[in-house]
Design a protein around this motif. Structure first.
Motif, short mmCIF file in Angstrom:
data_model
loop_
_atom_site.label_atom_id
_atom_site.label_comp_id
_atom_site.label_asym_id
_atom_site.label_seq_id
_atom_site.Cartn_x
_atom_site.Cartn_y
_atom_site.Cartn_z
N MET A 1 0.85 -1.18 0.00
CA MET A 1 0.00 0.00 0.00
C MET A 1 0.89 1.24 0.00
O MET A 1 1.92 1.28 0.64
CB MET A 1 -0.91 -0.04 1.22
N ALA A 2 0.49 2.25 -0.73
CA ALA A 2 1.29 3.46 -0.85
C ALA A 2 1.24 4.27 0.44
O ALA A 2 0.23 4.30 1.14
CB ALA A 2 0.76 4.31 -2.01
N THR A 3 2.36 4.93 0.73
CA THR A 3 2.39 5.77 1.92
C THR A 3 1.79 7.12 1.59
O THR A 3 1.86 7.61 0.46
CB THR A 3 3.84 5.97 2.41
N LYS A 4 1.18 7.74 2.59
CA LYS A 4 0.55 9.03 2.38
C LYS A 4 1.59 10.14 2.47
O LYS A 4 2.49 10.10 3.30
CB LYS A 4 -0.55 9.27 3.41
N THR A 5 1.46 11.13 1.59
CA THR A 5 2.36 12.28 1.58
C THR A 5 1.54 13.50 1.95
O THR A 5 0.41 13.65 1.49
CB THR A 5 2.97 12.47 0.18
N ASN A 6 2.13 14.37 2.75
CA ASN A 6 1.36 15.56 3.10
C ASN A 6 1.25 16.48 1.89
O ASN A 6 2.06 16.41 0.96
CB ASN A 6 1.96 16.28 4.32
N PRO A 7 0.22 17.32 1.85
CA PRO A 7 -0.03 18.15 0.67
C PRO A 7 1.14 19.06 0.29
O PRO A 7 1.39 19.28 -0.90
CB PRO A 7 -1.26 18.98 1.07
N PHE A 8 1.85 19.60 1.26
CA PHE A 8 2.97 20.50 0.96
C PHE A 8 4.07 19.75 0.21
O PHE A 8 4.59 20.24 -0.81
CB PHE A 8 3.51 21.12 2.25
N THR A 9 4.41 18.56 0.67
CA THR A 9 5.44 17.75 0.00
C THR A 9 4.98 17.35 -1.39
O THR A 9 5.76 17.38 -2.35
CB THR A 9 5.76 16.50 0.83
N PHE A 10 3.70 16.99 -1.50
CA PHE A 10 3.16 16.61 -2.80
C PHE A 10 3.28 17.77 -3.79
O PHE A 10 3.71 17.59 -4.93
CB PHE A 10 1.69 16.20 -2.65
N LEU A 11 2.91 18.98 -3.39
CA LEU A 11 3.01 20.15 -4.27
C LEU A 11 4.45 20.45 -4.65
O LEU A 11 4.73 20.85 -5.79
CB LEU A 11 2.35 21.36 -3.63
N GLN A 12 5.39 20.24 -3.74
CA GLN A 12 6.81 20.41 -4.06
C GLN A 12 7.23 19.41 -5.13
O GLN A 12 7.96 19.76 -6.07
CB GLN A 12 7.67 20.23 -2.81
N GLN A 13 6.79 18.18 -5.00
CA GLN A 13 7.13 17.15 -5.97
C GLN A 13 6.51 17.45 -7.34
O GLN A 13 7.15 17.26 -8.37
CB GLN A 13 6.68 15.78 -5.48
N VAL A 14 5.27 17.92 -7.33
CA VAL A 14 4.61 18.27 -8.58
C VAL A 14 5.36 19.40 -9.27
O VAL A 14 5.62 19.35 -10.47
CB VAL A 14 3.13 18.67 -8.33
N ARG A 15 5.72 20.41 -8.52
CA ARG A 15 6.46 21.55 -9.10
C ARG A 15 7.80 21.09 -9.68
O ARG A 15 8.22 21.53 -10.75
CB ARG A 15 6.66 22.63 -8.05
N SER A 16 8.46 20.19 -8.98
CA SER A 16 9.73 19.66 -9.46
C SER A 16 9.56 18.90 -10.76
O SER A 16 10.34 19.05 -11.71
CB SER A 16 10.34 18.75 -8.39
N GLU A 17 8.51 18.08 -10.86
CA GLU A 17 8.27 17.30 -12.07
C GLU A 17 7.84 18.19 -13.24
O GLU A 17 8.24 17.95 -14.37
CB GLU A 17 7.20 16.23 -11.82
N VAL A 18 7.03 19.20 -12.98
CA VAL A 18 6.60 20.11 -14.06
C VAL A 18 7.80 20.85 -14.63
O VAL A 18 7.85 21.14 -15.83
CB VAL A 18 5.52 21.09 -13.53
N GLY A 19 8.79 21.12 -13.80
CA GLY A 19 10.00 21.78 -14.27
C GLY A 19 10.81 20.93 -15.25
O GLY A 19 11.59 21.45 -16.03
N LYS A 20 10.60 19.62 -15.22
CA LYS A 20 11.33 18.71 -16.11
C LYS A 20 10.65 18.56 -17.48
O LYS A 20 11.22 17.98 -18.39
CB LYS A 20 11.43 17.32 -15.47
N VAL A 21 9.42 19.06 -17.61
CA VAL A 21 8.66 18.89 -18.84
C VAL A 21 9.24 19.77 -19.94
O VAL A 21 9.58 20.93 -19.73
CB VAL A 21 7.17 19.26 -18.61
N SER A 22 9.33 19.20 -21.12
CA SER A 22 9.80 19.94 -22.29
C SER A 22 8.56 20.47 -23.02
O SER A 22 7.89 19.74 -23.75
CB SER A 22 10.60 19.01 -23.20
N TRP A 23 8.24 21.75 -22.81
CA TRP A 23 7.04 22.34 -23.38
C TRP A 23 7.29 22.73 -24.83
O TRP A 23 8.36 23.19 -25.19
CB TRP A 23 6.63 23.57 -22.57
N PRO A 24 6.29 22.56 -25.70
CA PRO A 24 6.46 22.94 -27.11
C PRO A 24 6.50 24.46 -27.26
O PRO A 24 5.91 25.18 -26.46
CB PRO A 24 5.23 22.35 -27.80
N THR A 25 7.18 24.89 -28.31
CA THR A 25 7.23 26.32 -28.58
C THR A 25 5.90 26.74 -29.21
O THR A 25 5.09 25.91 -29.62
CB THR A 25 8.37 26.66 -29.55
#
Length: 66
Positions: A1-25
Motif C-alpha cells: 500500500m502506498a504511503t501518504k504524503t502531506n499536501p505540501f510535500t506533494f506540491l513540491q514534488q509536482v512543481r519539481s516534475e513540471v520543471g522537467k517537462v519539455s514544453w512545445p514552442t
C-alpha cells in the motif's frame, strides 16, 4: 500500500516534475494545430465520399430488385 504524503510535500514534488517537462514552442503548437485541422478536413472529405458512394451502391442494389 502506498504511503501518504502531506499536501505540501506533494506540491513540491509536482512543481519539481513540471520543471522537467519539455514544453512545445508557440511555432510547434501552431504547426501541430494546423496539421490537426488539415487531417480532420481530409478525414471528413473521405468519409463524405465513402458515404455517398455506399449510399449510391445500396440504392442501386435495392432498385435492381424491382
Amino acid at each position: 500500500m502506498a504511503t501518504k504524503t502531506n499536501p505540501f510535500t506533494f506540491l513540491q514534488q509536482v512543481r519539481s516534475e513540471v520543471g522537467k517537462v519539455s514544453w512545445p514552442t508557440r511555432r510547434e503548437t501552431m504547426i501541430s494545430t494546423i496539421m490537426v485541422f488539415v487531417m480532420v478536413a481530409f478525414a471528413a472529405a473521405f468519409f463524405f465520399v465513402a458515404d455517398q458512394l455506399l449510399g449510391f451502391l445500396v440504392g442501386y442494389v435495392m432498385s435492381a430488385g424491382r
